[in-house]
Every structure is written in C-alpha cells, then in structure tokens.
Design an enzyme around this catalytic site. Structure first.
Site, PDB file in Angstrom:
ATOM      1  N   HIS A 196       0.846  -1.195   0.000  1.00  0.00           N
ATOM      2  CA  HIS A 196       0.000   0.000   0.000  1.00  0.00           C
ATOM      3  C   HIS A 196       0.874   1.234   0.000  1.00  0.00           C
ATOM      4  O   HIS A 196       1.962   1.247   0.573  1.00  0.00           O
ATOM      5  CB  HIS A 196      -0.942  -0.006   1.210  1.00  0.00           C
ATOM      6  CG  HIS A 196      -0.263  -0.296   2.503  1.00  0.00           C
ATOM      7  ND1 HIS A 196       0.063  -1.583   2.903  1.00  0.00           N
ATOM      8  CD2 HIS A 196       0.203   0.522   3.471  1.00  0.00           C
ATOM      9  CE1 HIS A 196       0.678  -1.536   4.082  1.00  0.00           C
ATOM     10  NE2 HIS A 196       0.784  -0.270   4.442  1.00  0.00           N
ATOM     11  N   LEU A 197       0.358   2.257  -0.637  1.00  0.00           N
ATOM     12  CA  LEU A 197       1.039   3.542  -0.722  1.00  0.00           C
ATOM     13  C   LEU A 197       0.352   4.498   0.238  1.00  0.00           C
ATOM     14  O   LEU A 197      -0.856   4.731   0.134  1.00  0.00           O
ATOM     15  CB  LEU A 197       0.926   4.052  -2.171  1.00  0.00           C
ATOM     16  CG  LEU A 197       1.586   5.379  -2.518  1.00  0.00           C
ATOM     17  CD1 LEU A 197       3.105   5.320  -2.332  1.00  0.00           C
ATOM     18  CD2 LEU A 197       1.254   5.755  -3.965  1.00  0.00           C
ATOM     19  N   HIS A 198       1.124   5.033   1.208  1.00  0.00           N
ATOM     20  CA  HIS A 198       0.581   6.035   2.132  1.00  0.00           C
ATOM     21  C   HIS A 198       0.656   7.404   1.470  1.00  0.00           C
ATOM     22  O   HIS A 198       1.712   7.784   0.932  1.00  0.00           O
ATOM     23  CB  HIS A 198       1.443   6.132   3.399  1.00  0.00           C
ATOM     24  CG  HIS A 198       1.421   4.940   4.302  1.00  0.00           C
ATOM     25  ND1 HIS A 198       0.679   4.898   5.463  1.00  0.00           N
ATOM     26  CD2 HIS A 198       2.078   3.749   4.233  1.00  0.00           C
ATOM     27  CE1 HIS A 198       0.888   3.739   6.077  1.00  0.00           C
ATOM     28  NE2 HIS A 198       1.739   3.023   5.349  1.00  0.00           N
TER      29      HIS A 198
END
Ligand code: 5GP
Ligand code: ZN
Length: 114
Positions: free
Chosen positions: A100-102
């Site tokens: 996942h990309l924050h």
C-alpha cells in the site's frame, strides 16, 4: 488471500469507505491517521511486500501513484506538499502485508523519517 484485511476490503467482506476505486486499485482513509490527510492506496490483487513486485506490475504501481496524487489534489494539499511512502518489511515498519502507498499531508513533516 483469506486472512488479509485489504483483500477483505476489496472483496467487500470488511466494509470500508472507499475514496478511490478503479480496475486496479482502491483508496481508503487510514484508520490511525498520522496527518490531517492520511490515505492508503493498494492494488486489488494481493501482493504481500514490495519484494514480490515484478516488471509486470509497473502499470499497477503507476496506478497507485496516480490515484494518490489525484487525491492529494482533491484534498488541496498538492501545492502545500505531501509525502508518499511504502514500507517494506519489519525494519520499515510494515504492519499490513498487502502492499500500500501512504499519502500523508496537511502538515509540515520532518526529514529524515524516524
Ligand atoms: P504499514 O505500517 O503496513 O505501512 O501501514 C498499514 C496502515 O494500515 C497503518 O497506517 C494502519 O493504521 C492502517 N490500517 C490497519 N488496519 C486498518 C483498517 O482496518 N482500516 C484502515 N482504514 N486502516 C488500517
Ligand atoms: Zn491482500
């Protein structure tokens, strides 16, 4: 992946408000926000860590970045600035083993990160 919370969100078995949803990826608000804007963008397909990505995932990874930067714009943090982060494995503090990309923004951030 049966036990993965992000896969369950994709499948709809864990309800979650989606701030982005396309063929490749989903965006949600982080449940434990570390900044005024803290969103997560992840692929619909289960990939546990960045160590598992291949050349065939180039477009998918681009989709995550595009979704995140569009949401930054919609959230009015594009001009003030934001940070995109992907944690890989223990030393980086990865806790959910589905990549996942924050997207973090809305406040000034320190560098280097802790
Ligand atoms: P990581 O530490 O793996 O880079 O980031 C995982 C993120 O997922 C954390 O920031 C955490 O707050 C968020 N998170 C964990 N469980 C949930 C959940 O059930 N719902 C949402 N919206 N975020 C979650
Ligand atoms: Zn998963």
């Amino acid at each position: 992946m049966d036990a993965c919370i992000f896969c369950k969100m994709v499948a709809g078995t864990i309800p979650v408000k989606k701030i982005h949803d396309d063929d490749a990826c989903v965006g949600i608000h982080d449940i434990n926000a570390q900044a005024p804007v803290h969103a997560l963008f992840f692929p619909k397909r289960h990939i546990a860590t960045l160590n598992e990505i291949g050349v065939e995932d180039r477009e998918l990874l681009g989709s995550l970045m595009l979704a995140a930067t569009r949401y930054a714009s919609e959230s009015d943090i594009a001009e003030s600035g934001f940070r995109l982060v992907m944690n890989c494995n223990k030393d980086a503090g990865q806790t959910v083993y589905h990549i996942h990309l924050h997207l973090l923004g809305g406040r000034t951030m320190a560098w280097p990160p802790g």
